[in-house]
Design an enzyme around this catalytic site. Structure first.
Site, PDB file in Angstrom:
ATOM      1  N   ASP A 121       0.658  -1.497   0.087  1.00 47.01           N
ATOM      2  CA  ASP A 121      -0.015   0.040   0.079  1.00 47.01           C
ATOM      3  C   ASP A 121       1.072   1.283   0.288  1.00 47.01           C
ATOM      4  O   ASP A 121       1.502   1.361   0.618  1.00 47.01           O
ATOM      5  CB  ASP A 121      -0.609   0.066   1.655  1.00 47.01           C
ATOM      6  CG  ASP A 121      -2.219   1.191   1.252  1.00 47.01           C
ATOM      7  OD1 ASP A 121      -2.598   1.170   0.364  1.00 47.01           O
ATOM      8  OD2 ASP A 121      -2.444   1.006   2.072  1.00 47.01           O
ATOM      9  N   HIS A 179       2.334   3.730  -8.639  1.00 47.20           N
ATOM     10  CA  HIS A 179       2.698   1.995  -9.596  1.00 47.20           C
ATOM     11  C   HIS A 179       3.417   1.283 -10.178  1.00 47.20           C
ATOM     12  O   HIS A 179       4.383   0.669  -9.543  1.00 47.20           O
ATOM     13  CB  HIS A 179       1.250   2.110 -10.420  1.00 47.20           C
ATOM     14  CG  HIS A 179      -0.083   1.948  -9.336  1.00 47.20           C
ATOM     15  ND1 HIS A 179      -0.577   1.723  -8.221  1.00 47.20           N
ATOM     16  CD2 HIS A 179      -0.938   3.015  -9.990  1.00 47.20           C
ATOM     17  CE1 HIS A 179      -0.991   2.126  -7.755  1.00 47.20           C
ATOM     18  NE2 HIS A 179      -1.900   3.323  -8.984  1.00 47.20           N
ATOM     19  N   LEU A 201      10.390 -21.387  -4.563  1.00 47.92           N
ATOM     20  CA  LEU A 201       9.393 -20.129  -3.937  1.00 47.92           C
ATOM     21  C   LEU A 201       7.942 -20.501  -4.314  1.00 47.92           C
ATOM     22  O   LEU A 201       8.208 -20.266  -5.185  1.00 47.92           O
ATOM     23  CB  LEU A 201      10.354 -18.322  -3.620  1.00 47.92           C
ATOM     24  CG  LEU A 201       8.925 -17.182  -3.459  1.00 47.92           C
ATOM     25  CD1 LEU A 201       8.901 -17.645  -1.715  1.00 47.92           C
ATOM     26  CD2 LEU A 201       9.705 -15.900  -3.642  1.00 47.92           C
TER      27      LEU A 201
HETATM   28  C1  IPE Z   1      -5.421  -2.464   0.128  1.00 53.13           C
HETATM   29  O1  IPE Z   1      -4.492  -1.213  -0.076  1.00 53.13           O
HETATM   30  C2  IPE Z   1      -5.613  -3.332  -1.677  1.00 53.13           C
HETATM   31  C3  IPE Z   1      -3.769  -3.428  -2.208  1.00 53.13           C
HETATM   32  C4  IPE Z   1      -2.737  -3.562  -1.107  1.00 53.13           C
HETATM   33  C5  IPE Z   1      -4.108  -3.477  -2.735  1.00 53.13           C
HETATM   34  P1  IPE Z   1      -6.445   0.345  -0.853  1.00 53.13           P
HETATM   35  O2  IPE Z   1      -5.872   0.877  -1.162  1.00 53.13           O
HETATM   36  O3  IPE Z   1      -7.000  -0.736  -1.585  1.00 53.13           O
HETATM   37  O4  IPE Z   1      -6.991  -0.154   0.846  1.00 53.13           O
HETATM   38  P2  IPE Z   1      -7.600   0.828   1.291  1.00 53.13           P
HETATM   39  O5  IPE Z   1      -8.680   1.144   0.526  1.00 53.13           O
HETATM   40  O6  IPE Z   1      -7.173   1.859   1.616  1.00 53.13           O
HETATM   41  O7  IPE Z   1      -8.246   0.459   3.086  1.00 53.13           O
HETATM   42  C1  IPE Z   2      -1.087   0.707  -3.314  1.00 54.73           C
HETATM   43  O1  IPE Z   2      -1.406   1.220  -3.499  1.00 54.73           O
HETATM   44  C2  IPE Z   2      -1.897  -0.729  -5.109  1.00 54.73           C
HETATM   45  C3  IPE Z   2      -3.177  -0.444  -4.799  1.00 54.73           C
HETATM   46  C4  IPE Z   2      -3.940  -0.895  -3.787  1.00 54.73           C
HETATM   47  C5  IPE Z   2      -3.501  -1.645  -6.209  1.00 54.73           C
HETATM   48  P1  IPE Z   2      -2.401   2.493  -3.690  1.00 54.73           P
HETATM   49  O2  IPE Z   2      -2.876   2.410  -4.560  1.00 54.73           O
HETATM   50  O3  IPE Z   2      -3.260   1.504  -2.929  1.00 54.73           O
HETATM   51  O4  IPE Z   2      -1.684   3.777  -2.714  1.00 54.73           O
HETATM   52  P2  IPE Z   2      -2.689   4.735  -1.740  1.00 54.73           P
HETATM   53  O5  IPE Z   2      -3.572   3.314  -1.083  1.00 54.73           O
HETATM   54  O6  IPE Z   2      -3.548   5.840  -2.600  1.00 54.73           O
HETATM   55  O7  IPE Z   2      -1.342   6.065  -1.546  1.00 54.73           O
HETATM   56 MG    MG Z   3      -4.252   2.616  -0.914  1.00 55.98          MG
END
Ligand code: IPE
Ligand code: IPE
Ligand code: MG
Length: 246
Positions: free
Chosen positions: A24, A41, A135
């Site tokens: 995240d 990303h 793995l």
């Molecule tokens: C959780 O992250 C899902 C992934 C890391 C793929 P999100 O960014 O979607 O979660 P919330 O919305 O902060 O809970």
């Molecule tokens: C994690 O990073 C990737 C996915 C959930 C696809 P985010 O895209 O959720 O990035 P933040 O949490 O908005 O910073």
């Molecule tokens: Mg996120």
């Protein structure tokens, strides 16, 4: 967490068998640099490579990375498209290297929602690496635990309806056997980056006795030192499973 962590002293005898990571913070990482979310990303995909290599070298048996949740379909179509594009690039470019390194790749989640060409890339990658014994690297993609558990319950209900199973005979093991994760042990350690402290619908069943570690870094900054730190922290935990400390 400090960036210059001392290299953790890891005890090979008590490694977590299965480490799962909620990756995240890509969007926030990019915003802090005045860049669009997709930039985060892209850099996040490089962190995936580092995590897989480090997990294999440390000797972890199963690494699961949460890449896209069933709720992430709610994001703008442009961002979803960019994430699918990065996944295509990852699968095309990395499979040969994963295969060379004896990694077995699996993808869990709802494939019906994925673009058809992504599903064929996944099928090909899984088929190519299925006999590898190093793995096991699982990508959770279009994955949500509520859907997963509901599908498992439905599968058992169908067996009951068909007269092959008695409702009274249903056990936790049978339900677990219907989950996407039936081929692997439950996660021993679940790491989440970005500072958020929640599961966001990840492995709700399988996390029953997982140890949790929340890191105050965003996913694109994740590297081997963070994984070593996390495993070191895991090794200091006392897992009691409801019993009295030994
Ligand atoms: C959780 O992250 C899902 C992934 C890391 C793929 P999100 O960014 O979607 O979660 P919330 O919305 O902060 O809970
Ligand atoms: C994690 O990073 C990737 C996915 C959930 C696809 P985010 O895209 O959720 O990035 P933040 O949490 O908005 O910073
Ligand atoms: Mg996120």
């Amino acid at each position: 967490m400090e960036a210059d962590l001392p290299s953790a002293r890891l005890d090979a005898a008590v490694l977590p068998r299965h480490v799962a990571i909620i990756m995240d913070g890509n969007g926030r990482w990019a915003r802090q640099r005045g860049q669009p979310r997709v930039f985060g990303h892209r850099r996040g995909a490089e962190a995936v490579r580092r995590a897989v290599t480090a997990a294999a070298e440390i000797g972890i048996g199963y690494l699961t990375l949460f890449a896209f949740s069933s709720e992430n379909w709610r994001r703008p179509a442009e961002e979803v498209g960019e994430l699918m594009g990065l996944l295509r690039v990852y699968l095309r470019k990395e499979i040969a290297e994963l295969h060379r390194n004896d990694v077995r790749l699996r993808v869990i989640g709802n494939r019906q929602k994925l673009p058809a060409d992504v599903v064929s890339l996944i099928d090909g990658a899984e088929a190519q690496t299925k006999d590898n014994t190093g793995l096991t690297f699982t990508i959770a993609l279009s994955y949500g635990a509520h859907e997963e558990i509901t599908e498992a319950a439905r599968a058992l209900a169908l067996e009951v309806a068909a007269g092959r199973l008695s409702a009274d005979a249903i056990t936790p093991e049978m339900l677990a056997g219907k989950l996407f994760t039936a081929y692997m042990p439950d996660p021993d350690l679940i790491i989440r980056t970005s500072g958020e402290q929640r599961l966001s619908n990840f492995m709700l069943w399988q996390a029953a006795y997982a140890e949790f570690l929340f890191l105050d870094i965003h996913w694109p900054d994740f590297d081997r030192s963070h994984l070593e730190h996390a495993v070191g922290e895991f090794q200091r935990r006392d897992r009691r499973y409801g019993a009295v400390a030994g």
